[in-house]
Design an enzyme around this catalytic site. Sequence first.
Site, PDB file in Angstrom:
ATOM      1  N   ARG A 112      17.443  -6.927   2.101  1.00  0.00           N
ATOM      2  CA  ARG A 112      17.223  -6.681   0.681  1.00  0.00           C
ATOM      3  C   ARG A 112      16.112  -5.650   0.549  1.00  0.00           C
ATOM      4  NH1 ARG A 112      21.495  -8.568  -0.181  1.00  0.00           N
ATOM      5  NH2 ARG A 112      22.065 -10.411  -1.391  1.00  0.00           N
ATOM      6  N   GLU A 145      18.514  -1.155  -7.487  1.00  0.00           N
ATOM      7  CA  GLU A 145      19.907  -0.751  -7.257  1.00  0.00           C
ATOM      8  C   GLU A 145      20.670  -0.790  -8.579  1.00  0.00           C
ATOM      9  OE1 GLU A 145      21.579  -3.221  -4.144  1.00  0.00           O
ATOM     10  OE2 GLU A 145      19.941  -2.773  -2.779  1.00  0.00           O
ATOM     11  N   HIS A 158      24.624  -0.094  -0.589  1.00  0.00           N
ATOM     12  CA  HIS A 158      24.781  -1.556  -0.482  1.00  0.00           C
ATOM     13  C   HIS A 158      26.245  -1.948  -0.197  1.00  0.00           C
ATOM     14  CE1 HIS A 158      22.891  -5.618  -1.759  1.00  0.00           C
ATOM     15  NE2 HIS A 158      23.812  -5.791  -0.839  1.00  0.00           N
TER      16      HIS A 158
HETATM   17  P1  NAP Z   1      20.768 -16.430   7.520  1.00  0.00           P
HETATM   18  O1  NAP Z   1      21.748 -16.905   8.547  1.00  0.00           O
HETATM   19  O2  NAP Z   1      20.137 -17.424   6.615  1.00  0.00           O
HETATM   20  O3  NAP Z   1      19.637 -15.603   8.295  1.00  0.00           O
HETATM   21  C1  NAP Z   1      18.436 -15.193   7.737  1.00  0.00           C
HETATM   22  C2  NAP Z   1      17.371 -15.314   8.808  1.00  0.00           C
HETATM   23  O4  NAP Z   1      16.173 -14.751   8.317  1.00  0.00           O
HETATM   24  C3  NAP Z   1      17.083 -16.750   9.191  1.00  0.00           C
HETATM   25  O5  NAP Z   1      17.318 -16.880  10.572  1.00  0.00           O
HETATM   26  C4  NAP Z   1      15.613 -16.945   8.842  1.00  0.00           C
HETATM   27  O6  NAP Z   1      15.018 -17.714   9.885  1.00  0.00           O
HETATM   28  C5  NAP Z   1      15.081 -15.521   8.832  1.00  0.00           C
HETATM   29  N1  NAP Z   1      13.913 -15.361   7.967  1.00  0.00           N
HETATM   30  C6  NAP Z   1      13.784 -15.712   6.666  1.00  0.00           C
HETATM   31  N2  NAP Z   1      12.552 -15.409   6.211  1.00  0.00           N
HETATM   32  C7  NAP Z   1      11.898 -14.836   7.248  1.00  0.00           C
HETATM   33  C8  NAP Z   1      10.594 -14.304   7.403  1.00  0.00           C
HETATM   34  N3  NAP Z   1       9.703 -14.314   6.425  1.00  0.00           N
HETATM   35  N4  NAP Z   1      10.264 -13.779   8.612  1.00  0.00           N
HETATM   36  C9  NAP Z   1      11.137 -13.766   9.632  1.00  0.00           C
HETATM   37  N5  NAP Z   1      12.402 -14.264   9.551  1.00  0.00           N
HETATM   38  C10 NAP Z   1      12.767 -14.793   8.370  1.00  0.00           C
HETATM   39  O7  NAP Z   1      21.438 -15.349   6.581  1.00  0.00           O
HETATM   40  P2  NAP Z   1      22.520 -14.234   6.955  1.00  0.00           P
HETATM   41  O8  NAP Z   1      23.875 -14.711   6.607  1.00  0.00           O
HETATM   42  O9  NAP Z   1      22.249 -13.728   8.333  1.00  0.00           O
HETATM   43  O10 NAP Z   1      22.120 -13.123   5.856  1.00  0.00           O
HETATM   44  C11 NAP Z   1      20.817 -12.574   5.829  1.00  0.00           C
HETATM   45  C12 NAP Z   1      20.610 -11.739   4.584  1.00  0.00           C
HETATM   46  O11 NAP Z   1      21.283 -10.505   4.708  1.00  0.00           O
HETATM   47  C13 NAP Z   1      21.184 -12.337   3.293  1.00  0.00           C
HETATM   48  O12 NAP Z   1      20.338 -13.312   2.736  1.00  0.00           O
HETATM   49  C14 NAP Z   1      21.329 -11.116   2.413  1.00  0.00           C
HETATM   50  O13 NAP Z   1      20.145 -10.914   1.656  1.00  0.00           O
HETATM   51  C15 NAP Z   1      21.501  -9.981   3.408  1.00  0.00           C
HETATM   52  N6  NAP Z   1      22.866  -9.432   3.364  1.00  0.00           N
HETATM   53  C16 NAP Z   1      23.024  -8.130   3.000  1.00  0.00           C
HETATM   54  C17 NAP Z   1      24.293  -7.588   2.944  1.00  0.00           C
HETATM   55  C18 NAP Z   1      24.500  -6.155   2.559  1.00  0.00           C
HETATM   56  O14 NAP Z   1      25.504  -5.848   1.941  1.00  0.00           O
HETATM   57  N7  NAP Z   1      23.606  -5.270   2.922  1.00  0.00           N
HETATM   58  C19 NAP Z   1      25.414  -8.384   3.248  1.00  0.00           C
HETATM   59  C20 NAP Z   1      25.208  -9.704   3.613  1.00  0.00           C
HETATM   60  C21 NAP Z   1      23.918 -10.221   3.674  1.00  0.00           C
HETATM   61  P3  NAP Z   1      13.698 -18.611   9.639  1.00  0.00           P
HETATM   62  O15 NAP Z   1      13.990 -19.458   8.433  1.00  0.00           O
HETATM   63  O16 NAP Z   1      13.528 -19.375  10.900  1.00  0.00           O
HETATM   64  O17 NAP Z   1      12.594 -17.653   9.424  1.00  0.00           O
END
Ligand code: NAP
Length: 322
Positions: free
Chosen positions: A237, A266, A284
């Site tokens: 994000r 955005e 995005h």
């Molecule tokens: P996920 O499985 O929940 O993974 C997010 C990871 O981030 C978790 O392992 C979490 O681990 C870690 N995290 C959270 N806060 C943190 C911090 N302060 N420092 C370090 N690590 C941290 O989610 P996902 O499915 O992989 O998706 C991740 C994100 O990608 C989504 O929430 C979305 O915002 C973004 N996304 C973007 C697009 C796009 O179109 N560009 C598409 C899909 C997703 P811990 O809780 O252990 O820290």
Amino acid sequence: MNKKVVVFSQLDPEVLQRLQQQYHVVMIDPKQGDVNQQIREQVKDADGMIGAGRLLNQSNLANAQQLKIISSVSVGYDNYDLAYLNQQKIWLSNTPHVLTETTADLAFTLLMSAARKAPYLDHWTKQGQWKRTVGEAQFGQDVFGKTLGIIGLGNIGAAIARRAFHGFNMNILYHNRREKLELAQPLNARYCGLHELLQQSDFVVVAVDLNTESAALIGQQEFDQMQSHAVFVNIARGSVVDEQALINTLKAGKIFAAGLDVYLKEPLQESELFGLDNVVTLPHVGSATAETRKKMAELAYRNLVDALAGRTPPSLVNPSFS
Ligand code: NAP
């Protein structure tokens, strides 16, 4: 009487048609004026909402009397005021897993194209600048065998790491709030602190979810830790990164390049980023393939239908009061 569903963004036409056959469907249409005003009006007697890309919070949901679920067609749910939804006992669902591999592909697209200057060279070639063998100004960075630092080794972060490990023989570092042994071990990925990761990585990819601890996680101090040949990629994000600090870093040539899919504001209409050759800017599109968007719409549909039928949806963000 039919249950009422408010559709608050564009939706897959087949899914929309199915919804229209089952429910009384109302569409929020930006062409009809103030979107938040439309939402305020329509939520009064709504049972469900489905869509993506809108801020939903007390200011536009306060009139809701019987809202059971907001079904988001996204995995990230930072647009929704979760504390308010919990307080009002409104379910929030998202679409995890079905977009993981596609978003990881996009992260790698950004990594590779920033490393090899692909968009810049494409433009350069089409402008007829290829008059002799390319020189240093056109050289990129090797990817194979380098060190990749992943900030946020979750579903998408791990899918990026798998590509890097199996496809590019990369050495992987990762930083999360908690160690992820199960994800990390098969990839030989090493858990480390943020600053160590930034100092040691040739490529840094941000894949965290946006939360109070990840907001503004990467600022000038963090960019200053990175190596001058490093490539920075953000598919998470925009608010995770201090965008002005990134612009200053790129302008000063303190890192090699960046690849971005997400921004502070955005859609990105005007930005200093547009004047920089060492940044790849995508609009995005992490999950934006026909197949994946279809899967996301189907999962969001399932979440909504289950909730309105009194069943627990498959992908609830806030299952605590189910
Ligand atoms: P996920 O499985 O929940 O993974 C997010 C990871 O981030 C978790 O392992 C979490 O681990 C870690 N995290 C959270 N806060 C943190 C911090 N302060 N420092 C370090 N690590 C941290 O989610 P996902 O499915 O992989 O998706 C991740 C994100 O990608 C989504 O929430 C979305 O915002 C973004 N996304 C973007 C697009 C796009 O179109 N560009 C598409 C899909 C997703 P811990 O809780 O252990 O820290």
